[in-house]
Scaffold this motif. Structure first.
Motif, PDB file in Angstrom:
ATOM      1  N   ARG A 178      34.629 -15.791  19.334  1.00 59.97           N
ATOM      2  CA  ARG A 178      34.907 -17.234  19.393  1.00 59.97           C
ATOM      3  C   ARG A 178      33.772 -18.024  18.737  1.00 59.97           C
ATOM      4  NH1 ARG A 178      38.162 -20.896  22.207  1.00 59.97           N
ATOM      5  NH2 ARG A 178      37.131 -22.899  22.674  1.00 59.97           N
ATOM      6  N   GLY A 181      34.111 -17.649  15.075  1.00 56.51           N
ATOM      7  CA  GLY A 181      35.275 -18.349  14.535  1.00 56.51           C
ATOM      8  C   GLY A 181      36.166 -17.482  13.685  1.00 56.51           C
ATOM      9  N   ARG A 182      36.091 -16.145  13.881  1.00 60.84           N
ATOM     10  CA  ARG A 182      36.928 -15.223  13.101  1.00 60.84           C
ATOM     11  C   ARG A 182      37.141 -13.952  13.905  1.00 60.84           C
ATOM     12  NH1 ARG A 182      31.853 -14.799  10.829  1.00 60.84           N
ATOM     13  NH2 ARG A 182      32.381 -16.310   9.196  1.00 60.84           N
TER      14      ARG A 182
END
Length: 696
Positions: A178, A181-182
């Motif tokens: 998280r 972000g990927r």
């Protein structure tokens, strides 16, 4: 070798010219395509099978080709010593591409950590606990450190998946993804396991990436193993046998307790054998010195717990010796794999049974190994206490979390779904969390229980038994059980640690330290260990098969053969080829299930009307009421087949479940009950015929 497989040309150059490899191993070649394409993978290969290179080479190639920023790859292992051992290799590999590897765990000094924070490495070697400590630390910029994360390698993944450290690791990986972000590519490394596809799915967590199990070539190159079994009867006799056998060779001896390591090490030294020791309660410097000296010496023995099972390099071994039996076939395969690495070498292991139970367990395990059976890795069920720990850790990490947004960090991972809402409510009600304006943050009860040393207690999933640091002058020798320092003794208080005896000169109870000086002998070793289950259903059934006459295809000494013959004669009335047996000897009525510890715990709880109340659960039998009749048994059996009960946990077991105090009591009990039970094993025994002694 060429770069056509996708490896970076500079990496290929060094593999050929620096390592001297003309080709990759089959398992390494098979790993290239899925890892270069970004797939998750589980790489299976024996010890020293090149799994690290199989994972790291393609990831380093992607790192360079795609311009990943540091740190972009995290390498997680279960032992700090294993990470220490891997660092020089990974520093070399990253250096070939102008990249850096770095190490972060509990033994790394604050100065080295500060240097890493200032200049993050491209590849970080660490443990789950250190990752957690970084996430909750106010000194670490999470976005800077983990925003560029692309891949995680989990070494010895089976060692994580089998206990709560695995759930902790999965939860931390979801939080890292998280922040990044990927989706983060996950690569697991393991020796042989019984359920590789399930293990890969577990490792993937909530990810939906493609995944592949990459297994080794099992063709004609497979090495045979020479396995023997002897019954020696005592630690002193084990030392005598080890001292006499294989002189001039390098021998690694595995024991499954620290106390036994110390006692055997001292006995070997008394016989003039060059002996080194390794276990978790020795200081890091003591372990490193022993492992380095062992690696550089030929005619010597190192006695170890499982700390040397997981791939730490101690040089070329000639022999592996196992005292009694390890807890699983998988552990045996790891230990067996430490030998036979030199060209023309053969993998080998000699079991030495210290008592009847140890010898019998070794025969059962050898029988399972000969059948090609390996345990499936089963994550412990219902890790509700890890949910409580993770929610508290997340609030430390983010300072405050939306009361309805916390679940998004784990995306419904296993126990983190809607069922966790009751745990959050309990944490708020009991003051572990405060709630204000729809936000959650650390409360006074969490500060009181876990706030010591910047919440270090919240970074681990296991309970560490209290130990005192043992110092000779300024040098740390290791740690010992405080009970040895408080029990009544006549004369000087003597400890056995690092294979040597020490006289206690002063105990600092406030700082949990004891000061010692060398002694001539007579030292005593003891450690309190968490309560664990005994034999599995499959191992107990294998022991039953041995007692019924099936021989493991290993070399038995005359002593072992004689003991096995005696045990089979003694077992005539308690094993039956057609099912289980109920016997009566005086007032002792027993049901010989041969079902293992957890299945027997389930059966004893289910048959509480006819089971002897308050008995200690055993591996092979259950004690029944002395007034049992065949009619009572039939009625109890009929009722048991309709419903099975989970065993009730003891207060001691509840205290051993870390963070159980952060759960409602009924949830803590339910968590432990599920872990103490073996419902399939209990059902199988209940459905099999029961042969009742005429004396009943």
């Amino acid at each position: 070798m060429t770069a056509r497989g996708g490896l970076h040309p500079s990496l290929v150059h060094h593999i050929v010219n620096s390592l001297g490899w003309s080709e990759l191993r089959p398992s390494q070649s098979a790993a290239m395509e899925p890892l270069l394409q970004g797939s998750d993978a589980l790489l299976l290969a024996p010890t020293a099978g090149g799994k690290t290179e199989a994972a790291v080479f393609p990831l380093l190639s992607r790192m360079t080709a795609e311009g990943w920023t540091a740190p972009s790859v995290i390498y997680v292992a279960p032992l700090k010593a294993l990470l220490n051992n891997l660092l020089p290799r990974l520093e070399t590999y990253t250096g070939w591409l102008g990249r850096r590897a770095g190490l972060w765990h509990g033994d790394i000094t604050s100065r080295r950590r500060a240097r890493l924070l200032h200049e993050p490495p491209d590849l970080l070697l660490t443990t789950p606990e250190s990752l957690e400590s970084m996430l909750v630390s106010t000194k670490v910029d999470h976005v800077r450190w983990f925003g560029g994360l692309h891949a995680v390698v989990v070494d010895e993944v089976h060692a994580f998946a089998g206990d709560d450290r695995g759930w902790h690791l999965l939860a931390v990986l979801e939080r890292l993804a998280r922040i990044a972000g990927r989706p983060v590519q996950r690569v697991g490394l393991s020796a042989t396991v019984g359920n590789p596809d399930e293990l890969l799915r577990w490792l993937q967590g909530t990810g939906r990436r493609p995944g592949r199990v990459v297994a080794p070539d099992t063709g004609s190159g497979r090495q045979e193993a020479q396995v023997g079994l002897d019954h020696v009867g005592s630690v002193a006799n084990a030392a005598k046998v080890i001292a006499a056998l294989h002189q001039g060779e390098k021998r690694l001896v595995f024991c499954d307790s620290r106390r036994l390591v110390e006692e055997l090490g001292a006995a070997l030294r008394a016989r003039g054998v060059t002996t080194f020791l390794s276990h978790a309660s020795l200081s890091a410097d003591e372990r490193r010195r022993a492992e380095q000296a062992f690696a550089e010496t030929r005619d010597c023995v190192i006695v170890s717990t499982s700390t040397l099972e997981l791939g730490i390099d101690v040089g070329d071994l000639d022999r592996v010796i196992q005292i009694n039996a390890p807890s699983s076939v998988a552990a045996f395969l790891q230990r067996l794999g430490r030998t036979g690495r030199r060209p023309g070498g053969t993998r080998n292991c000699l079991f030495l049974g210290l008592n009847e139970a140890g010898t019998l367990a070794a025969t059962g395990l050898a029988l399972l190994w000969s059948r090609g059976w390996v345990e499936p890795v089963q994550p412990p069920p219902d890790p509700r206490h890890i949910v409580a720990q993770q929610i508290l850790a997340l609030c430390l990490q983010e300072h405050q979390v939306g009361a309805r947004l916390w679940a998004e960090w784990w995306r419904g991972l296993g126990p983190f779904g809607t069922s966790a809402e009751s745990i959050v409510r309990h944490l708020v009600e009991q003051g572990y969390l405060d709630s204000d304006g729809g936000m959650l943050f650390i409360g006074p009860e969490a500060e009181r229980r876990y706030g010591h040393r910047h919440f270090m207690e919240l970074t681990t999933s296991f309970t560490a038994m209290p130990e005192f640091t043992v110092l000779c002058g300024r040098e740390e020798i290791g740690r010992t059980d405080p009970a040895l320092l408080s029990e009544r003794v006549d004369g000087p208080r003597l400890l056995l640690l690092a294979g040597r005896s020490w006289r206690v000169t002063w105990t600092d109870w406030k700082r949990r330290r004891c000061h010692v000086e060398p002694a001539d002998g007579g030292g005593k070793a003891r450690w309190t260990s968490p309560v664990t289950g005994g034999a599995s259903f499959t191992l107990a059934q294998a022991v039953r098969s041995v007692l019924l006459g099936e021989d493991p295809p290993v070399r038995l000494t005359q002593r072992a053969e004689a003991l096995l013959t005696t045990l089979r004669e003694q077992a005539v009335d308690i094993v039956h080829p057609g099912g289980s047996v109920i016997t009566r000897v005086g007032n002792d009525v027993r049901w010989w299930t041969w079902a293992g510890h957890r299945a027997n715990a389930t059966l004893a709880a289910t048959l509480d009307d006819v089971a002897d109340a308050g008995q200690r659960v055993e591996d092979f039998s259950i004690r029944l009421r002395s007034d049992l009749t065949p009619r009572m048994w039939k009625a109890a059996l009929t009722s048991a087949l309709e419903r099975l009960r989970l065993p009730a946990p003891s207060e001691e077991a509840l205290r051993g479940l870390k963070y159980s105090d952060a759960l409602p009591r009924h949830l803590a009990e339910a968590t432990l009950s599920a872990r103490l039970a073996d419902l399939p094993g209990a059902t199988r025994i209940l459905k099999n015929p029961t042969h009742i002694s005429p004396a009943l």
